[in-house]
Design a protein around this motif. Structure first.
Motif, PDB file in Angstrom:
ATOM      1  N   UNK A 266       1.090  -1.599  -0.105  1.00 36.09           N
ATOM      2  CA  UNK A 266      -0.122   0.106   0.275  1.00 36.09           C
ATOM      3  C   UNK A 266       1.152   1.310   0.152  1.00 36.09           C
ATOM      4  N   UNK A 267       0.155   2.296  -0.508  1.00 38.05           N
ATOM      5  CA  UNK A 267       0.834   3.937  -0.450  1.00 38.05           C
ATOM      6  C   UNK A 267       0.350   3.999   0.542  1.00 38.05           C
ATOM      7  N   UNK A 268       0.472   5.608   1.081  1.00 37.91           N
ATOM      8  CA  UNK A 268       0.156   6.496   1.775  1.00 37.91           C
ATOM      9  C   UNK A 268       0.705   8.172   1.489  1.00 37.91           C
ATOM     10  N   UNK A 269       0.630   9.282   1.564  1.00 40.28           N
ATOM     11  CA  UNK A 269       1.412  10.606   1.580  1.00 40.28           C
ATOM     12  C   UNK A 269       0.547  11.301   2.702  1.00 40.28           C
ATOM     13  N   UNK A 270       1.745  11.403   3.333  1.00 41.43           N
ATOM     14  CA  UNK A 270       0.895  11.911   5.294  1.00 41.43           C
ATOM     15  C   UNK A 270       0.999  12.843   5.149  1.00 41.43           C
ATOM     16  N   UNK A 271      -0.144  13.382   5.318  1.00 33.23           N
ATOM     17  CA  UNK A 271      -0.867  14.917   5.240  1.00 33.23           C
ATOM     18  C   UNK A 271      -1.220  15.376   6.995  1.00 33.23           C
TER      19      UNK A 271
ATOM     20  N   UNK B 227       1.179  -8.168  18.866  1.00 37.00           N
ATOM     21  CA  UNK B 227       1.787  -7.124  18.197  1.00 37.00           C
ATOM     22  C   UNK B 227       3.366  -7.588  18.114  1.00 37.00           C
ATOM     23  N   UNK B 228       4.162  -8.384  17.400  1.00 33.33           N
ATOM     24  CA  UNK B 228       5.469  -8.923  18.205  1.00 33.33           C
ATOM     25  C   UNK B 228       6.595  -7.670  17.614  1.00 33.33           C
ATOM     26  N   UNK B 229       7.138  -7.828  17.472  1.00 30.40           N
ATOM     27  CA  UNK B 229       8.413  -7.151  17.372  1.00 30.40           C
ATOM     28  C   UNK B 229       8.350  -5.929  16.527  1.00 30.40           C
ATOM     29  N   UNK B 230       7.862  -4.735  17.235  1.00 29.75           N
ATOM     30  CA  UNK B 230       7.621  -3.440  16.355  1.00 29.75           C
ATOM     31  C   UNK B 230       8.346  -2.926  16.767  1.00 29.75           C
ATOM     32  N   UNK B 231       9.062  -1.922  15.522  1.00 27.32           N
ATOM     33  CA  UNK B 231       9.951  -1.622  15.988  1.00 27.32           C
ATOM     34  C   UNK B 231       9.669  -0.544  14.764  1.00 27.32           C
ATOM     35  N   UNK B 232      10.167   1.074  15.502  1.00 25.03           N
ATOM     36  CA  UNK B 232      10.241   2.422  14.810  1.00 25.03           C
ATOM     37  C   UNK B 232      11.213   2.539  14.752  1.00 25.03           C
ATOM     38  N   UNK B 233      11.932   2.967  13.627  1.00 26.53           N
ATOM     39  CA  UNK B 233      13.150   3.127  13.388  1.00 26.53           C
ATOM     40  C   UNK B 233      13.434   4.303  12.894  1.00 26.53           C
ATOM     41  N   UNK B 234      12.016   5.147  12.858  1.00 25.88           N
ATOM     42  CA  UNK B 234      11.776   6.587  12.489  1.00 25.88           C
ATOM     43  C   UNK B 234      10.915   7.536  12.544  1.00 25.88           C
ATOM     44  N   UNK B 235       9.940   8.458  12.865  1.00 22.75           N
ATOM     45  CA  UNK B 235       9.026   9.018  12.682  1.00 22.75           C
ATOM     46  C   UNK B 235       9.280   9.808  11.425  1.00 22.75           C
ATOM     47  N   UNK B 236       8.428   9.565  10.151  1.00 20.98           N
ATOM     48  CA  UNK B 236       8.835  10.298   8.845  1.00 20.98           C
ATOM     49  C   UNK B 236       7.750  11.478   9.027  1.00 20.98           C
ATOM     50  N   UNK B 237       8.229  12.499   8.352  1.00 22.60           N
ATOM     51  CA  UNK B 237       7.666  14.189   8.538  1.00 22.60           C
ATOM     52  C   UNK B 237       6.473  13.605   8.073  1.00 22.60           C
ATOM     53  N   UNK B 238       5.563  14.955   7.785  1.00 24.03           N
ATOM     54  CA  UNK B 238       4.695  15.378   6.807  1.00 24.03           C
ATOM     55  C   UNK B 238       4.902  14.786   5.560  1.00 24.03           C
ATOM     56  N   UNK B 239       4.378  14.495   4.931  1.00 23.32           N
ATOM     57  CA  UNK B 239       4.322  15.057   3.246  1.00 23.32           C
ATOM     58  C   UNK B 239       5.453  13.603   2.589  1.00 23.32           C
TER      59      UNK B 239
END
Length: 152
Positions: A41-46, A96-108
């Motif tokens: 899937x794709x998603x452009x963060x607003x 949810x297992x092994x959830x890792x957030x490496x980096x928060x993406x910027x808006x856009x």
């Protein structure tokens, strides 16, 4: 497997028909790839996204994007089997297992979320998920178990 889409689906109205989530809680806007064991899937963060904060997409937004990508797989699978009148099935995250957030993406940022089905038994799916930006940088990953509760 091979991509079973003839072309990417970018019609947001169709995407919204394929998932049970409704505005303002829609965290995907494109179907880029589909086969029986995988969806992209794709998603452009607003900036107006309910899960954006101070110019970034939150951890909760990334997890919800993952979950909605799973729902998109089931929704599109039902759509091609039952046609346009099929209603997306409601489900929930069982674990949810092994959830890792490496980096928060910027808006856009354009998110590309890949879901691979590891196992599927009746209404329960175990999946591996990766969320990357358009340049291929890994932003988040996890394994989720989802359960469909609406078996219509």
């Amino acid at each position: 497997m091979n991509n079973q889409l003839q072309e990417e689906i970018t019609d947001i109205d169709l995407i919204k028909k394929l998932i049970p989530q409704k505005d303002p809680f829609v965290m995907i806007d494109k179907l880029l790839y589909f086969d029986p064991d995988k969806v992209v899937s794709g998603y452009k963060i607003s900036e107006t996204n309910i899960l954006s904060n101070n110019g970034y997409f939150t951890e909760g937004g990334l997890i919800e994007n993952m979950a909605q990508s799973i729902a998109l797989h089931r929704g599109y699978r039902g759509y091609i089997k039952k046609g346009k009148d099929g209603k997306p099935k409601t489900g929930f995250i069982g674990s949810i297992k092994h959830a890792t957030i490496h980096e928060l993406p910027k808006v856009g940022t354009e998110l590309i979320t890949t879901v691979e089905i590891i196992a599927e038994i009746m209404l329960v799916s175990l999946v591996k998920i990766e969320v990357k930006d358009i340049e291929g940088n890994l932003l988040a990953s996890s394994e989720m178990k989802t359960i469909i509760v609406d078996s219509q």
